[in-house]
Design an enzyme around this catalytic site. Structure first.
Site, PDB file in Angstrom:
ATOM      1  N   ASN A  13      29.086 -50.960 -12.633  1.00 25.27           N
ATOM      2  CA  ASN A  13      28.244 -49.999 -11.930  1.00 25.27           C
ATOM      3  C   ASN A  13      29.075 -48.853 -11.362  1.00 25.27           C
ATOM      4  OD1 ASN A  13      25.873 -51.563 -12.277  1.00 25.27           O
ATOM      5  ND2 ASN A  13      26.590 -52.944 -10.650  1.00 25.27           N
ATOM      6  N   LYS A  17      34.849 -45.860 -13.606  1.00 26.55           N
ATOM      7  CA  LYS A  17      35.294 -46.818 -14.630  1.00 26.55           C
ATOM      8  C   LYS A  17      34.578 -46.556 -15.952  1.00 26.55           C
ATOM      9  CE  LYS A  17      36.044 -50.979 -11.769  1.00 26.55           C
ATOM     10  NZ  LYS A  17      35.642 -52.397 -11.661  1.00 26.55           N
ATOM     11  N   ASP A  74      37.597 -56.023 -13.495  1.00 26.84           N
ATOM     12  CA  ASP A  74      37.784 -56.245 -12.064  1.00 26.84           C
ATOM     13  C   ASP A  74      39.169 -55.739 -11.716  1.00 26.84           C
ATOM     14  OD1 ASP A  74      36.336 -57.305  -9.712  1.00 26.84           O
ATOM     15  OD2 ASP A  74      38.196 -58.424  -9.473  1.00 26.84           O
ATOM     16  N   ASP A 161      42.793 -43.148  -5.933  1.00 24.94           N
ATOM     17  CA  ASP A 161      43.623 -42.229  -6.727  1.00 24.94           C
ATOM     18  C   ASP A 161      44.255 -41.074  -5.932  1.00 24.94           C
ATOM     19  OD1 ASP A 161      43.293 -43.737  -8.987  1.00 24.94           O
ATOM     20  OD2 ASP A 161      41.838 -42.411  -9.948  1.00 24.94           O
ATOM     21  N   LYS A 181      45.695 -39.923 -17.112  1.00 25.57           N
ATOM     22  CA  LYS A 181      45.461 -41.215 -16.432  1.00 25.57           C
ATOM     23  C   LYS A 181      45.274 -42.311 -17.472  1.00 25.57           C
ATOM     24  CE  LYS A 181      42.674 -43.810 -13.122  1.00 25.57           C
ATOM     25  NZ  LYS A 181      41.579 -43.901 -12.161  1.00 25.57           N
ATOM     26  N   ARG A 187      44.047 -49.701 -15.983  1.00 23.35           N
ATOM     27  CA  ARG A 187      42.866 -49.893 -16.840  1.00 23.35           C
ATOM     28  C   ARG A 187      43.188 -49.531 -18.292  1.00 23.35           C
ATOM     29  NH1 ARG A 187      40.040 -47.702 -13.656  1.00 23.35           N
ATOM     30  NH2 ARG A 187      39.543 -49.670 -12.664  1.00 23.35           N
TER      31      ARG A 187
HETATM   32  P1  ITT Z   1      32.068 -52.956 -10.714  1.00 18.03           P
HETATM   33  O1  ITT Z   1      32.324 -54.267 -10.020  1.00 18.03           O
HETATM   34  O2  ITT Z   1      30.630 -52.661 -10.930  1.00 18.03           O
HETATM   35  O3  ITT Z   1      32.879 -52.809 -11.965  1.00 18.03           O
HETATM   36  P2  ITT Z   1      33.495 -51.893  -8.417  1.00 18.03           P
HETATM   37  O4  ITT Z   1      33.835 -50.517  -7.941  1.00 18.03           O
HETATM   38  O5  ITT Z   1      32.818 -52.815  -7.436  1.00 18.03           O
HETATM   39  O6  ITT Z   1      32.598 -51.757  -9.742  1.00 18.03           O
HETATM   40  P3  ITT Z   1      35.773 -53.686  -8.409  1.00 18.03           P
HETATM   41  O7  ITT Z   1      34.985 -54.766  -7.759  1.00 18.03           O
HETATM   42  O8  ITT Z   1      36.666 -54.053  -9.547  1.00 18.03           O
HETATM   43  O9  ITT Z   1      34.802 -52.556  -8.985  1.00 18.03           O
HETATM   44  O10 ITT Z   1      36.574 -52.942  -7.270  1.00 18.03           O
HETATM   45  C1  ITT Z   1      37.670 -52.208  -7.609  1.00 18.03           C
HETATM   46  C2  ITT Z   1      38.005 -51.230  -6.504  1.00 18.03           C
HETATM   47  O11 ITT Z   1      39.415 -50.994  -6.573  1.00 18.03           O
HETATM   48  C3  ITT Z   1      37.324 -49.889  -6.764  1.00 18.03           C
HETATM   49  O12 ITT Z   1      36.066 -49.752  -6.153  1.00 18.03           O
HETATM   50  C4  ITT Z   1      38.366 -48.930  -6.190  1.00 18.03           C
HETATM   51  O13 ITT Z   1      38.220 -48.852  -4.794  1.00 18.03           O
HETATM   52  C5  ITT Z   1      39.684 -49.625  -6.518  1.00 18.03           C
HETATM   53  N1  ITT Z   1      40.169 -49.162  -7.845  1.00 18.03           N
HETATM   54  C6  ITT Z   1      40.130 -49.850  -9.018  1.00 18.03           C
HETATM   55  N2  ITT Z   1      40.600 -49.106 -10.028  1.00 18.03           N
HETATM   56  C7  ITT Z   1      40.935 -47.927  -9.491  1.00 18.03           C
HETATM   57  C8  ITT Z   1      41.458 -46.733 -10.027  1.00 18.03           C
HETATM   58  O14 ITT Z   1      41.684 -46.584 -11.324  1.00 18.03           O
HETATM   59  N3  ITT Z   1      41.689 -45.727  -9.192  1.00 18.03           N
HETATM   60  C9  ITT Z   1      41.440 -45.841  -7.869  1.00 18.03           C
HETATM   61  N4  ITT Z   1      40.920 -46.912  -7.292  1.00 18.03           N
HETATM   62  C10 ITT Z   1      40.664 -47.968  -8.093  1.00 18.03           C
END
Ligand code: ITT
Length: 204
Positions: A13, A17, A74, A161, A181, A187
């Protein structure tokens, strides 16, 4: 007439991503779908003890609801000076519901204020791929090392970021183009590792 293209659901969501994963998988011969494309609203409880457990929960729930092969991510930011926090809890770092990315960054910096620099950190991502009706889920992971800095820079990316500095680029993650990126992020590395699995799953 050719066979209809096979579909993969990007089971997240998080808009940031979705955009990154769409770009990372643009060279693979499957039709990429989003929850929005199929009108699917699903909020999966992330109560696992590892990234893999949470990624699996999301991939399996989306695969079950959509009947499509589903790829979930995740991820989290682990800061050495905070013993790896926020880590698995990166999205729920503030107990406040609907906290913004800017609020999460401010909270992280407030927690780091009295800690000696450099504030070394690593982004972690685990991807899970689930096939509807098939119990075995497959995983791929990636990491990206950097340093948290107190001044926000850049407007790209999402989440942490703007305060994540990457020494090899001499810029913050949010100052990189999506293409940049997607060459070095956690990722990007996880998706690269996941491509072997996807090719096998889709028979490509
Ligand atoms: P989904 O579960 O629906 O995929 P989410 O945002 O809740 O979305 P996560 O539970 O995996 O996803 O939480 C990951 C968090 O970590 C995300 O909300 C960011 O705050 C941080 N994060 C992950 N990847 C990142 C990135 O590439 N750049 C910056 N922050 C990132």
């Amino acid at each position: 007439m050719g066979k209809p293209m096979q579909k993969l659901l990007i089971a997240t969501n998080n808009k940031g991503k979705v955009e990154e994963i769409q770009d990372l998988l643009k060279d693979i011969n499957v039709e990429l779908m989003t929850p929005n494309d199929i009108g699917l609203k699903l909020d999966v409880k992330e109560d696992g003890n590892t990234y893999a457990e949470n990624a699996e929960k999301k991939a399996v729930a989306f695969a079950r609801a959509s009947r499509l092969i589903s790829l979930a991510d995740d991820s989290g930011l682990e800061v050495d000076a905070l013993d790896g926090a926020p880590g698995l809890y990166s999205n729920r770092y503030l107990s406040k519901p609907n906290a913004t990315d800017a609020e999460r960054r401010a909270f992280l910096l407030a927690n780091l204020r009295n800690k000696p620099r450099p504030w070394n950190a690593v982004f972690h991502a685990t991807i899970a791929i689930a096939i509807p009706g098939n119990a075995s889920v497959q995983f791929a992971s990636g990491e990206c090392k950097g340093e948290i800095i107190p001044e926000e820079r850049g407007t790209g990316g999402f989440g942490y970021d703007p305060i994540f500095f990457i020494p090899e680029m001499n810029r913050n993650m949010a100052e990189l183009s999506m293409e940049e990126k997607n060459r070095l992020s956690h990722r990007a590395r996880a998706v690269m590792n996941a491509k072997t699995i996807l090719k096998e799953v889709f028979g490509l």
